[in-house]
Design a protein around this motif. Structure first.
Motif, short mmCIF file in Angstrom:
data_model
loop_
_atom_site.label_atom_id
_atom_site.label_comp_id
_atom_site.label_asym_id
_atom_site.label_seq_id
_atom_site.Cartn_x
_atom_site.Cartn_y
_atom_site.Cartn_z
N UNK A 259 0.76 -1.22 0.02
CA UNK A 259 0.04 -0.03 -0.11
C UNK A 259 1.02 1.25 -0.05
N UNK A 260 2.07 1.42 0.68
CA UNK A 260 2.78 2.21 0.83
C UNK A 260 3.77 2.34 -0.72
N UNK B 275 1.54 0.24 -10.40
CA UNK B 275 0.85 0.81 -9.42
C UNK B 275 -0.57 -0.23 -8.93
N UNK B 276 -0.88 -0.56 -10.29
CA UNK B 276 -2.37 -1.58 -10.08
C UNK B 276 -1.79 -2.99 -9.63
N UNK C 280 -2.24 -6.78 -4.85
CA UNK C 280 -1.72 -7.80 -3.99
C UNK C 280 -2.20 -7.17 -2.60
N UNK C 281 -2.28 -6.04 -2.26
CA UNK C 281 -2.79 -5.52 -1.18
C UNK C 281 -4.34 -5.91 -0.99
N UNK C 282 -5.15 -5.63 -2.13
CA UNK C 282 -6.45 -5.93 -2.17
C UNK C 282 -6.82 -7.35 -2.10
N UNK C 283 -6.06 -8.18 -2.77
CA UNK C 283 -6.27 -9.59 -2.66
C UNK C 283 -6.07 -10.12 -1.20
N UNK C 284 -5.07 -9.74 -0.43
CA UNK C 284 -4.87 -10.28 1.20
C UNK C 284 -6.12 -9.52 1.76
N UNK C 285 -6.54 -8.28 1.45
CA UNK C 285 -7.61 -7.63 2.34
C UNK C 285 -9.07 -8.29 2.09
N UNK D 170 -9.87 -8.76 -8.77
CA UNK D 170 -8.47 -8.04 -8.33
C UNK D 170 -7.45 -8.80 -8.92
N UNK D 171 -7.42 -10.37 -8.77
CA UNK D 171 -6.68 -11.21 -9.15
C UNK D 171 -6.73 -11.24 -10.83
N UNK D 172 -7.86 -10.67 -11.37
CA UNK D 172 -7.87 -10.58 -12.78
C UNK D 172 -7.20 -9.41 -13.48
#
Length: 498
Positions: free
Chosen positions: A89-90, A364-365, A370-375, A413-415
């Motif tokens: 995220x950072x 960036x995407x 990665x962050x969003x899949x973990x979320x 998000x994975x897609x």
């Protein structure tokens, strides 16, 4: 949080969400789709925007301990996963900074001369001046940055979006020439094929940030009733403003002439010129640049504060968590500035500003994904392992509802991650030369028939640019996503705060 502090209305939360997501700088990348951008926006809203808002609301109201993504993912998967999530995220901001800086610089170019938007040296110098000025402002503390943000969001995002939509509608209703073809329902459907599907990543980037509204879920008077209403309203506003703004841009700027960094000002310049108001173009440029500066200043410090939580947990060296008198992590702020400066050099090194913009946006995407899949995965795991933890807001439908909502978000998000690895149509970072073609053919001629050699060589040469692009994307993502594993491996006991 006590009930007397629950003062946010559904409307207030809706405005917070709109401000976190709606950004006029993203319109040009979607304007290349024309009418089909409507279809992409619909898919992005259903498959990502709504799942992200609902999932973040449940996590924020159930584990409101500070640290945001770090706390939520750590609760579900442990320290390493939490560190990677917040680090991505950072670090995605390190790559994002040059893209938003290029947008600001491209906008500033229209104050003097639009041609400067294609001048790499001008872009780099302007980007650095804006970036380090915003860094200095960030060192002054949150009071200053919040004031700039409040003004900039209204003047630089909402006002330009509304103005662009009004100008687009007025232009379409007049007898002036419209670049867009005649409307048809079929034209709104997204054309999914290998040469265009990488741009779907722009939809994810466009809607990134909606999870920020989850941090305010505990401040709503009635989370069960007001939060869904606010999110639905925000999604509608973001969707409509994005569609109207994108189509307005597509109506006056041919796709081949669209500049990804200065496309917004291209559209404003064309509209204002057609209405005999060219004199207003520099004024609009100042307004939009101010909004971009406010956006940059806000995000310069936000992710660092999230990463600072990991430093206080002992995951990073003590010097990374030191604050100045105004509570700002000075070392991390300057450190990210140096890295962002180096990445901004791509605008000088690469032959095309559009090329640099796209590469950085794509990385960036990938990091955001990665962050969003973990979320999304954390939301499912926590519902399974800790179903009895009190949550002021729960995704309706029990586990089935959670699997549908978080599952859709995870898969989409994975897609986006997968297609984000592919180069868009027409982008060749390393176009093979005729000499390279003949060298490969000579090497293979000793092992194969000449006709086979010709066919195989042609396929290898054609695939090389795509393979090189994917390799660059994977390498860049790994460099910016995996440092937490190395940091934790060499972590010392003395790093733990006493």
């Amino acid at each position: 949080m006590s009930n007397d502090k629950k003062s946010l209305s559904a409307f207030s939360l809706m405005m917070i969400s709109v401000a976190a997501v709606l950004s006029v700088r993203n319109f040009p990348s979607m304007a290349t789709y024309g009418w089909s951008s409507i279809g992409w926006y619909v898919l992005g809203t259903i498959l990502f925007l709504l799942p992200m808002t609902l999932v973040s609301a449940e996590l924020a109201t159930g584990w409101n301990k500070g640290g945001g993504v770090y706390s939520w993912v750590r609760e579900a998967f442990g320290e390493k996963a939490g560190f990677i999530a917040v680090f991505c995220e950072w670090s995605n901001n390190l790559v994002w900074f040059p893209t938003v800086l290029s947008f600001i610089a491209g906008t500033i170019a229209y104050i003097f001369s639009p041609d400067l938007a294609n001048n790499g040296l001008f872009m780099f110098i302007t980007m650095m001046a804006v970036f380090w000025l915003s860094t200095i402002v960030s060192l002054l503390g949150s009071d200053i940055t919040s004031r700039i943000n409040n003004i900039g969001v209204v003047l630089g995002s909402l006002v330009p979006s509304v103005l662009l939509a009004i100008l687009g509608i007025a232009y379409a209703l007049s007898d002036r020439h419209v670049v867009l073809p005649v409307f048809s329902l079929d034209a709104t459907l997204p054309g999914i094929h290998l040469t265009t599907v990488p741009f779907v990543a722009s939809v994810i980037l466009m809607f990134a940030g909606m999870e920020m509204s989850g941090f305010h879920a505990m401040d709503v008077k009635n989370p069960h009733r007001d939060y869904p209403r606010a999110m639905f309203g925000a999604a509608v506003i973001v969707f409509l403003m994005s569609v109207f703004g994108t189509l307005a841009m597509s109506a006056v700027i041919p796709v081949k002439e669209l500049n990804l960094t200065a496309g917004l000002m291209q559209a404003f310049e064309s509209f204002l010129k057609s209405f005999g108001m060219s004199w207003a173009t520099p004024l609009v440029a100042i307004l939009v640049a101010l909004g971009g500066f406010a956006l940059l200043t806000t995000w310069l410090i936000g992710p660092i504060l999230g990463l600072n939580v990991t430093a206080h947990s002992g995951d990073m060296p003590p010097f990374t968590r030191k604050l100045n008198k105004r509570g700002v992590p000075v070392f991390m702020l300057v450190f990210q500035g140096i890295i962002a400066t180096m990445l901004s050099l791509l605008y000088v090194v690469l032959p095309s500003v559009n090329q640099a913009y796209w590469i950085l946006s794509a990385i960036t995407v990938l990091l955001l994904s990665i962050t969003y899949m973990l979320l999304f995965a954390a939301a499912i795991i926590l519902r399974i392992r800790q179903p009895d933890v009190p949550r002021a807001f729960r995704i309706p439908g029990g586990m089935v509802g959670m699997w549908i909502v978080a599952g859709l978000g995870f898969l989409s998000t994975a897609f986006a991650f997968i297609v984000g690895l592919l180069p868009p149509a027409g982008m060749a970072l390393f176009p093979p030369s005729a000499g390279f073609h003949s060298t490969v053919a000579s090497f293979l001629s000793g092992f194969m028939h000449k006709k086979i050699v010709s066919e195989v060589t042609a396929e290898m040469v054609a695939a090389l640019p795509t393979a090189a692009y994917i390799a660059i994307m994977l390498f860049g993502t790994a460099v910016l996503a995996l440092p937490p594993l190395l940091i934790l491996k060499f972590r010392k006991q003395s790093w733990i705060e006493k």
